[in-house]
Design a protein around this motif. Structure first.
Motif, PDB file in Angstrom:
ATOM      1  N   UNK A   1       0.841  -1.194   0.000  1.00  0.00           N
ATOM      2  CA  UNK A   1       0.000   0.000   0.000  1.00  0.00           C
ATOM      3  C   UNK A   1       0.880   1.249   0.000  1.00  0.00           C
ATOM      4  N   UNK A   2       1.928   1.237   0.817  1.00  0.00           N
ATOM      5  CA  UNK A   2       2.807   2.412   0.891  1.00  0.00           C
ATOM      6  C   UNK A   2       3.495   2.667  -0.446  1.00  0.00           C
ATOM      7  N   UNK A   3       4.034   1.607  -1.036  1.00  0.00           N
ATOM      8  CA  UNK A   3       4.803   1.782  -2.271  1.00  0.00           C
ATOM      9  C   UNK A   3       3.882   2.005  -3.472  1.00  0.00           C
ATOM     10  N   UNK A   4       2.876   1.162  -3.619  1.00  0.00           N
ATOM     11  CA  UNK A   4       2.059   1.201  -4.844  1.00  0.00           C
ATOM     12  C   UNK A   4       1.070   2.359  -4.868  1.00  0.00           C
ATOM     13  N   UNK A   5       0.539   2.739  -3.699  1.00  0.00           N
ATOM     14  CA  UNK A   5      -0.475   3.801  -3.689  1.00  0.00           C
ATOM     15  C   UNK A   5       0.153   5.159  -3.377  1.00  0.00           C
ATOM     16  N   UNK A   6       1.147   5.151  -2.473  1.00  0.00           N
ATOM     17  CA  UNK A   6       1.677   6.428  -1.967  1.00  0.00           C
ATOM     18  C   UNK A   6       3.109   6.742  -2.419  1.00  0.00           C
ATOM     19  N   UNK A   7       3.698   5.911  -3.258  1.00  0.00           N
ATOM     20  CA  UNK A   7       5.090   6.116  -3.705  1.00  0.00           C
ATOM     21  C   UNK A   7       6.066   6.176  -2.538  1.00  0.00           C
TER      22      UNK A   7
ATOM     23  N   UNK B   1      -7.126 -11.218  -2.474  1.00  0.00           N
ATOM     24  CA  UNK B   1      -8.072 -12.294  -2.803  1.00  0.00           C
ATOM     25  C   UNK B   1      -8.927 -11.912  -4.014  1.00  0.00           C
ATOM     26  N   UNK B   2      -8.742 -10.694  -4.499  1.00  0.00           N
ATOM     27  CA  UNK B   2      -9.500 -10.256  -5.675  1.00  0.00           C
ATOM     28  C   UNK B   2     -10.823  -9.603  -5.326  1.00  0.00           C
ATOM     29  N   UNK B   3     -10.950  -9.162  -4.077  1.00  0.00           N
ATOM     30  CA  UNK B   3     -12.174  -8.492  -3.635  1.00  0.00           C
ATOM     31  C   UNK B   3     -11.946  -6.979  -3.706  1.00  0.00           C
ATOM     32  N   UNK B   4     -12.787  -6.232  -4.420  1.00  0.00           N
ATOM     33  CA  UNK B   4     -12.632  -4.769  -4.415  1.00  0.00           C
ATOM     34  C   UNK B   4     -12.780  -4.249  -2.985  1.00  0.00           C
ATOM     35  N   UNK B   5     -11.854  -3.443  -2.546  1.00  0.00           N
ATOM     36  CA  UNK B   5     -11.843  -3.071  -1.127  1.00  0.00           C
ATOM     37  C   UNK B   5     -11.085  -1.778  -0.868  1.00  0.00           C
ATOM     38  N   UNK B   6     -11.390  -1.160   0.262  1.00  0.00           N
ATOM     39  CA  UNK B   6     -10.525  -0.111   0.786  1.00  0.00           C
ATOM     40  C   UNK B   6      -9.228  -0.807   1.190  1.00  0.00           C
ATOM     41  N   UNK B   7      -8.130  -0.065   1.214  1.00  0.00           N
ATOM     42  CA  UNK B   7      -6.854  -0.662   1.618  1.00  0.00           C
ATOM     43  C   UNK B   7      -6.492  -0.188   3.024  1.00  0.00           C
TER      44      UNK B   7
ATOM     45  N   UNK C   1      -4.518   3.568   9.410  1.00  0.00           N
ATOM     46  CA  UNK C   1      -4.549   4.486   8.266  1.00  0.00           C
ATOM     47  C   UNK C   1      -5.114   3.696   7.091  1.00  0.00           C
ATOM     48  N   UNK C   2      -6.359   3.995   6.741  1.00  0.00           N
ATOM     49  CA  UNK C   2      -6.992   3.310   5.620  1.00  0.00           C
ATOM     50  C   UNK C   2      -6.774   4.138   4.350  1.00  0.00           C
ATOM     51  N   UNK C   3      -7.008   3.510   3.211  1.00  0.00           N
ATOM     52  CA  UNK C   3      -6.807   4.225   1.950  1.00  0.00           C
ATOM     53  C   UNK C   3      -7.918   3.864   0.970  1.00  0.00           C
ATOM     54  N   UNK C   4      -8.441   4.895   0.323  1.00  0.00           N
ATOM     55  CA  UNK C   4      -9.420   4.639  -0.728  1.00  0.00           C
ATOM     56  C   UNK C   4      -9.370   5.800  -1.725  1.00  0.00           C
ATOM     57  N   UNK C   5      -9.953   5.582  -2.909  1.00  0.00           N
ATOM     58  CA  UNK C   5     -10.029   6.685  -3.873  1.00  0.00           C
ATOM     59  C   UNK C   5     -10.916   7.785  -3.305  1.00  0.00           C
ATOM     60  N   UNK C   6     -11.986   7.384  -2.609  1.00  0.00           N
ATOM     61  CA  UNK C   6     -12.904   8.338  -1.978  1.00  0.00           C
ATOM     62  C   UNK C   6     -13.799   7.558  -1.024  1.00  0.00           C
ATOM     63  N   UNK C   7     -14.438   8.273  -0.108  1.00  0.00           N
ATOM     64  CA  UNK C   7     -15.092   7.603   1.013  1.00  0.00           C
ATOM     65  C   UNK C   7     -16.612   7.757   1.021  1.00  0.00           C
TER      66      UNK C   7
END
Ligand code: AMP
Ligand code: MG
Length: 550
Positions: free
Chosen positions: A83-89, A189-195, A226-232
């Protein structure tokens, strides 16, 4: 396609994905900055200075609220390197730094941050509950990464807001561990989800919780995820604007969400609201089909816990099924079994019906009719999606006559023999189809060995073989396909309880191991095998349920 059936993965195998990104990763956390201002600043934000008093917020989508930092000595429980590397660089090593731990604890806000809590309502257990909102969560800002994707970090457990009602704004360690691990596991697991990016606990900051609602409250340590999503935004984000009669704001919000999060919809399209409704519905129904495929039961499928983006949100008293039974309910508060495993598609449809009603103030008569038309197709849509999911689990590609009963009958056999949901499907992939009635081979597969006790097992195996023959699937292909969709490991409640017990004593090794393991849930892992993670669950875990206390 040649794919290993049972790869013994190295325990800490930090291979390719991050390496690709390595060049761009930020290793000095102070250099990590948000987009300023964030896009959501275009929407009305309530600026009531008495931010931590419960209040009915009006004419706003957010409230501007500072975090109330965790106090005392802080510890990093774990961080998701991906999550840190792929979403937040971010170079995952930043997770160990004081600045980063302070960031998760709500003490340090990167440049460009704008801390807000979101206003929403919801139907809880079938009844309108009015304003709910982020009672213990803060969106911190918007990060646009090197791939051009925009991600919003949100702290959960970071203090009181206007939406706290009777709550203290905090979260405890056990529920935070559960949310952290399930979010990341679901993703792989292939489930769309918040990270989830990271979890921090305080040694000294304590809160009172009555974990089993028995009247015996005790102090527990506060933690923040600390959760991550495109929007909440949730279904309830729209519903509150309907109930409070704020149609102009509803229109503004829907236009905004379409513009920023639904690129396939033309913002000029006259029927954009109809298209939006359809896509929100389809995304959520696609999501629930993935849940059914991995035995995930959300536990509290209220409309405030359903994202308009179609991602799994708010992991509370959820459960992944161990021994299969269709009406599995993980939540101790759900006496009626409203949110039982097999009811989830129906409940999503119910929620989407309420959502369609909520949108009415901004729809023309013609658009209402069109949405009605769309709604009439949704049940068939989700039924087909769920069936397709199960067929993939059986190594089959396309729906044919009789497939629904082939699947239903297998599930019934599993239920009758108390066979394990995850392991039965996985073990079906691990042995040759010609051995499905070979006792000696079946005895090496503990869950299949249970199913075969069912009287009609032999008849089911015959049908399955005949069905495979019709699709002309080679045995190698069947097994490879099945291994790619049937996990070896899922976050079972007993495994989580075990890891939480250690974490309560500041031993975070198991939590970290699980986080690592769930990055590759489809691969056999030697260490996990030693811990019994794909074996029959221990007897103490039978019937384990969770309360909403978190
Ligand atoms: P949940 O059951 O976690 O989906 O929460 C339902 C509602 O209760 C949401 O509005 C939450 O923000 C709020 N809530 C839950 N726990 C707390 C807490 N400890 N403090 C404040 N609000 C809370
Ligand atoms: Mg919630």
């Amino acid at each position: 396609m040649k794919r290993a059936f049972c790869v013994f993965a190295a325990l800490y195998d930090h291979s390719a994905p991050q390496a690709v990104n390595k060049m761009k990763l930020i290793s000095n956390f102070k250099e990590w900055k948000f987009k300023s201002p964030p896009s959501y600043a275009e929407l009305p934000i309530d600026e009531n200075p008495a931010y931590n008093e419960p209040v009915a917020v009006k004419n706003a989508v957010f409230s501007k609220v500072p975090t109330e930092p965790l106090t005392g000595n802080l510890r990093l429980v774990c961080a998701s390197e991906d999550a840190l590397a792929d979403l937040f660089d971010l170079d995952p090593q930043v997770a160990e730094t004081e600045e980063f731990i302070n960031f998760v604890a709500g003490k340090y806000l990167p440049e460009g941050g704008l801390t807000v809590s979101h206003r929403y309502g919801g139907y809880q257990f079938g009844f309108w509950a009015d304003q709910l909102g982020d009672g213990r969560a803060h969106i911190l800002g918007e990060y646009v990464n090197s791939k051009g994707e925009s991600w919003q970090p949100q702290l959960k457990g970071s203090g009181e807001t206007p939406y706290s009602r009777f709550g203290d704004g905090r979260a405890v360690l056990r529920s935070s561990v559960r949310e952290m691990l399930a979010s990341e596991a679901a993703h792989y697991l292939g489930v769309p989800t918040t990270r989830a990016a990271a979890l921090v606990v305080s040694d000294d900051h304590k809160v009172w919780r009555d974990k089993s609602y028995s009247g015996a409250a005790r102090q527990e340590r506060a933690a923040v995820v600390a959760r991550v999503c495109r929007a909440w935004y949730r279904l309830g984000s729209i519903e509150i604007l309907d109930k409070r009669r704020e149609p102009a704001l509803m229109r503004t919000l829907v236009e905004f969400i379409i513009k920023h999060h639904f690129p396939s919809i033309d913002v000029e399209d006259e029927d954009r609201f109809v298209k939006w409704y359809t896509e929100v519905a389809h995304r959520n129904l696609d999501m629930v089909a993935t849940w059914q495929g991995v035995g995930f039961t959300h536990g509290v499928l209220n409309t405030d816990n359903v994202s308009v983006l179609g991602v799994t949100i708010d992991y509370g008293p959820y459960g992944f099924i161990d021994h299969y039974y269709e009406s599995y309910v993980p939540n101790t508060s759900d006496d009626m079994g409203r949110y039982a495993f097999n009811r989830q598609p129906q409940i999503l449809l119910w929620n989407l019906e309420k959502f369609a009603l909520a949108l009415e103030p901004i729809l023309s008569a013609d658009q209402k009719d069109k949405i009605k038309e769309v709604r009439s197709t949704l049940e068939e849509y989700v039924t087909k999606k769920v069936l397709e999911t199960y067929l993939l689990k059986l190594g089959l590609k396309e729906i044919q006559d009789g497939d629904a009963s082939l699947v239903e009958d297998l599930l019934r056999l599993m239920q009758d023999t108390m066979a394990d949901f995850t392991c039965t499907f996985r073990q079906l992939a691990e042995i040759d189809v010609k051995d499905l009635d070979n006792t000696t081979v079946l005895e090496t597969k503990w869950s299949l060995n249970k199913v075969r006790e069912a009287k009609s097992w032999g008849a089911w195996v015959d049908r399955y073989r005949a069905r495979l023959a019709k699709e002309n699937v080679s045995e190698e292909e069947r097994r490879a396909r099945m291994c790619a969709v049937n996990p070896v490991y899922v976050p079972r409640n007993w495994m989580l309880q075990d890891a939480i017990a250690d974490a309560e004593k500041n031993d975070f090794q198991k939590v970290r191991f699980l986080l690592e393991l769930f990055r590759k849930p489809f691969e056999v892992n030697e260490e996990a095998e030693k811990l019994g993670y794909s074996a029959q669950p221990p007897s103490w875990s039978y019937g384990l349920k969770l309360s909403c206390s978190s």
